[in-house]
Every structure is written in structure tokens, then in C-alpha cells.
Design an enzyme around this catalytic site. Structure first.
Site, PDB file in Angstrom:
ATOM      1  N   HIS A  62       0.860  -1.194   0.000  1.00  0.00           N
ATOM      2  CA  HIS A  62       0.000   0.000   0.000  1.00  0.00           C
ATOM      3  C   HIS A  62       0.889   1.235   0.000  1.00  0.00           C
ATOM      4  CE1 HIS A  62      -3.774  -2.222   0.845  1.00  0.00           C
ATOM      5  NE2 HIS A  62      -2.953  -3.075   1.436  1.00  0.00           N
ATOM      6  N   ASP A 152      -8.848  -4.780  -2.420  1.00  0.00           N
ATOM      7  CA  ASP A 152      -8.221  -5.014  -1.099  1.00  0.00           C
ATOM      8  C   ASP A 152      -8.362  -3.803  -0.181  1.00  0.00           C
ATOM      9  OD1 ASP A 152      -6.633  -6.406   0.883  1.00  0.00           O
ATOM     10  OD2 ASP A 152      -5.028  -5.021   0.366  1.00  0.00           O
ATOM     11  N   HIS A 232      -2.798 -12.482   1.634  1.00  0.00           N
ATOM     12  CA  HIS A 232      -2.564 -12.670   3.078  1.00  0.00           C
ATOM     13  C   HIS A 232      -3.371 -13.799   3.706  1.00  0.00           C
ATOM     14  CE1 HIS A 232      -6.156 -10.205   3.034  1.00  0.00           C
ATOM     15  NE2 HIS A 232      -5.512  -9.044   2.952  1.00  0.00           N
ATOM     16  N   ASP A 305       2.112  -7.027   2.542  1.00  0.00           N
ATOM     17  CA  ASP A 305       0.919  -6.236   2.872  1.00  0.00           C
ATOM     18  C   ASP A 305       1.353  -4.984   3.650  1.00  0.00           C
ATOM     19  OD1 ASP A 305      -1.642  -5.297   3.110  1.00  0.00           O
ATOM     20  OD2 ASP A 305      -2.337  -6.869   4.471  1.00  0.00           O
ATOM     21  N   GLY A 324      -3.403  -2.639  10.014  1.00  0.00           N
ATOM     22  CA  GLY A 324      -2.265  -2.662   9.091  1.00  0.00           C
ATOM     23  C   GLY A 324      -0.937  -2.349   9.741  1.00  0.00           C
TER      24      GLY A 324
END
Ligand SMILES: [Zn+2]
Ligand SMILES: [Zn+2]
Length: 425
Positions: A62, A152, A232, A305, A324
Site C-alpha cells: 500500500h 483489497d 494474506h 501487505d 495494518g
């Protein structure tokens, strides 16, 4: 640009079944020769005692730009990728606005080019505005350069939309990347539902929420012939579904994150939001299943991730803080310390999961050091011992669950397209 001669390194290239000490010559941005001798015209890199790997690829990152530049930018995220040993990353489209148009794909590609760190592959949204209602313009997005599709951050909850996503993406031979979660089952959940959540009195996220969605997606991929990639994966049940699906030839691949093969839900006893992510850290039996899935090939890739969040967001109470953790700069060290050193994977298998397999899933001609391939190379010190210090991160955010952990192995030199883009001081 003078040629580069990488001398005396242990070259591991799973695509060629290669694992030997040799000299690798890079010229004009490509792998040019093996067993090359110095002529005096090259820049020489001494790789004795080091591993020379195809450039590592993280297919789940990300980058947060546009919209969340306080967490990460394309510039800072790609710099962090280099420091972690990655020559290519795939960025996930849950930005603001989401990457659901040709202009948005072009924006990211343009910024990445200007940053000039590592290669950036763009994953575009499955649905318009990532709302889960209407399919995005898949064909146009492919034309703009999107390599895969994902909503996602959220699952594609509507099964009919997911079925159509498989059908459309199949026309372009692109995979659909699934964040597998049944939202009705996770609701206000903060952590894995189990004994620890019970003891702590925190709302749980049951493993079944992931198991059921993986089963649905496998069924839809099987029915359509589409390509499913499960992101994931974190549950024993989900991995079992994947194993059986693969054995009967369903076109499905999967990735696991370092935090899911390293940490358990016991970490939440610290009430620290740096242990809060989605899917959550699970119980020991699930962690063992992830490791077994990586070892037997059910899980094809390791992906971080990488999900940066600015400090003030993660400093909130556990129920308020966003999901996250960052991962680009700890991924390789965790693979070595937690998978290679204990004997779950050997070096060629680990490198395959961090370069060749992600390249194949994304359909890009990378992940190999075959003659003529792009000279994306990661030179790794397999014995380096180091301690995770978030203050040293290139990432703009430091929300790691691994601060202070002792790891082994790290990237020393990272070469992208024949140019040295990173060298550890
Ligand atoms: Zn996700
Ligand atoms: Zn993600």
C-alpha cells in the site's frame, strides 16, 4: 553506464534451477553473461559470501498516494522497498481517489518513474470507486498498464460482481486478488476470535470469516476458469481449501505475510495497535498451518501487505486504530530468520516465493537472472544479524510489530535495470 561485474556470489535463480558460485555480468540493463572475467571496463561488485538473487518482488504494497500522503508517498514507499531488497512492487488501489481509472493508473506510474527507485506495478480496482457495486472498466485499466485487480482493504462481498470480475479478467489473463473476508462475520472485530480475545474481552474476528470467503472465491474461480490469487492467507481452514483446490487444478495462487508466519494473537496482550491488522494475528495452530502451506507449495508467495499509518492514527485505542502494519523493510529478514534458519524453506525455495512466483502471478517477465532478462538483482548477506529499529526505516511510517526483534539476512546491494539503486552503508 559501464557494465557491472558481480563477482564470486552464490547465484540462486530458481527459474533456471541454478545455485552456484559464479561471476555475473550485467550490461545495457540486462543480464549479459555468466562466468565472466574482469576486463577492467566494468564496475566490480564483490559478492563473496553473499547470495545473488533475482530482484525481489513484493506483490502487496500500500503506497497510500494519492490521498494519504501523511502515511506514505510513492517516493518514500519505493525507497523503503529498495532498502528491503525489492526491485519491483505491486501497489494496491485503495487510495483516495481509488485507482479505478486510466488517469489514476497513469498517475501512479508517472510518480513512480519520477521517484526512480524501484519498478512499480499497478493493481487496479475490481469495482468502480471501490464500492463493490459496479465492475470497473477492466479493459481500459489493462490498457493503461494494470497487472491485476483487487478491492483489497475490503472484500468483494457481492458474489455476482466477483464472478463477473473473474470472467472479465480472464479475457485479459489477469488475476483477481482477493482480500477474503465475510464482513457479516467480522463486524466490529479487533483481533482473532479465540481464547485470547475472550480473556482480553476484545471483539473477535473468526477464522471462519476467511475460510468461507476463500471457499466462495475458489468455487467462482473454478466455475469461470478465472484466475484467483488469495492475499494474506492466515487460517488453517483457508489453506486446506486452497490445497484441495490446487490438487484438482483450479487456477488459484496464494500469498502469506511475514507477520502471519511469525506472530500469534498472544501479542495482543500488549494492547498495542501495531499488532492490529486484517486479517488478524491468529492462534498458534494457524501460524503452523501457514508455515506448512509455505513449505509444501500451497502458498506460492511471501508478500508484506505493507500498510503504513501515521503515528497519531496508530496511537489510538485498539478499537479505534486502523488495521495494518509496515513490512517492506523487515520482510526478507523474517523470511530468513523464521523460514530458512529453522529449515522450513531452503534458499532457492524462499527466493522463488519472493521473486519468480510473484512475477508469474502478475504476468511480468521478471523474477529470473536468465541471460537477456532485465538486470534486477538483489545481493543478500545471508548471515547479517541485525535488530529492527523503526527509526531507521525509509518508510514514512513506523507501525511495525517487529521493533527490537533480532533478524538474520538483509539486502546489501539492490540493482534495478542494471543500475545500483541501493547500497547499504
Ligand atoms: Zn487485505
Ligand atoms: Zn492489503
Amino acid at each position: 553506464m559501464p557494465p557491472l561485474l558481480i563477482q564470486n556470489g552464490r547465484v540462486i535463480d530458481p527459474a533456471q534451477d541454478m545455485d552456484r558460485v559464479t561471476n555475473l555480468l550485467v550490461a545495457d540493463g540486462r543480464v549479459a553473461a555468466y562466468d565472466a572475467r574482469p576486463t577492467g571496463n566494468e564496475t566490480v561488485i564483490d559478492a563473496a559470501g553473499k547470495i545473488v538473487s533475482p530482484g525481489l518482488i513484493d506483490m502487496h504494497v500500500h503506497l497510500r498516494e494519492p490521498g494519504f500522503e501523511e502515511d506514505e508517498t510513492i517516493d518514500s514507499g519505493t525507497a523503503a522497498a529498495l532498502a528491503g531488497g525489492f526491485t519491483s512492487i505491486a501497489c494496491i488501489p485503495n487510495t483516495d481517489p481509488p485507482i479505478d481509472s486510466q488517469a489514476a493508473v497513469e498517475f501512479v506510474r508517472d510518480r513512480a518513474q519520477k521517484a526512480d527507485h524501484c519498478n512499480v506495478l499497478v493493481v487496479a480496482c475490481v469495482s468502480k470507486n471501490r464500492e463493490g457495486k459496479e465492475l470497473a472498466e477492466i479493459g481500459q485499466l489493462v490498457e493503461a498498464g494494470a497487472v491485476a485487480f483487487s478491492d483489497d482493504g475490503s472484500p468483494v462481498s457481492d458474489a455476482e460482481l466477483m464472478r463477473r470480475a473473474f470472467q472479465y479478467c480472464l479475457m485479459f489473463d489477469k488475476p483477481v486478488l482477493s482480500h477474503a473476508e465475510i464482513r457479516e462475520l467480522t463486524q466490529q472485530g479487533v483481533m482473532h476470535e479465540g481464547l485470547v480475545s475472550l480473556v482480553l474481552g476484545l471483539p473477535g474476528i473468526p477464522a471462519a470469516a476467511e475460510d468461507v470467503m476463500i471457499s466462495r472465491d475458489v468455487a467462482l474461480a473454478e466455475a469461470t476458469g478465472g484466475r484467483l490469487h488469495v492475499m494474506h492467507v492466515s487460517t488453517a481452514g483457508g489453506i486446506d481449501v486452497l490445497r484441495r483446490a490446487k490438487s484438482r487444478g483450479v487456477r488459484v495462487t496464494a500469498e502469506a505475510t511475514p507477520h502471519h508466519f511469525t506472530l500469534t494473537d498472544e501479542c495482543l496482550r500488549a494492547f498495542d495497535a501495531n499488532f492490529k491488522m486484517s486479517p488478524p494475528l491468529r492462534g498458534r495452530e494457524h501460524v503452523d498451518a501457514v508455515i506448512a502451506g509455505l513449505a509444501d507449495g500451497t502458498i506460492d508467495a511471501v508478500a508484506s501487505d505493507h500498510a503504513p499509518h501515521a503515528r497519531e492514527k496508530k496511537m489510538q485505542e485498539l478499537d479505534q486504530a486502523p488495521f495494518g502494519v509496515v513490512g517492506l523493510e523487515t520482510s526478507l529478514g523474517l523470511v530468513v530468520a523464521k523460514l530458512i534458519e529453522p529449515g522450513h524453506l531452503d534458499w532457492p525455495a524462499a527466493i522463488r516465493k519472493m521473486s519468480l512466483n510473484p512475477a508469474r502471478i502478475l504476468g511480468i517477465p521478471k523474477g529470473t537472472l536468465a541471460i537477456g532478462a532485465d538486470a534486477d538483482v538483489t545481493i543478500i548477506d545471508p548471515k547479517a544479524r541485525w535488530t529492527v529499529d523503526p527509526a531507521q526505516f525509509r518508510s514514512k511510517s513506523a507501525n511495525t510489530p517487529f521493533a527490537g526483534m533480532e533478524l538474520t539476512g538483509r539486502a546489501e546491494v539492490v540493482i534495478v535495470g542494471g543500475r545500483v539503486k541501493y547500497q547499504r552503508k
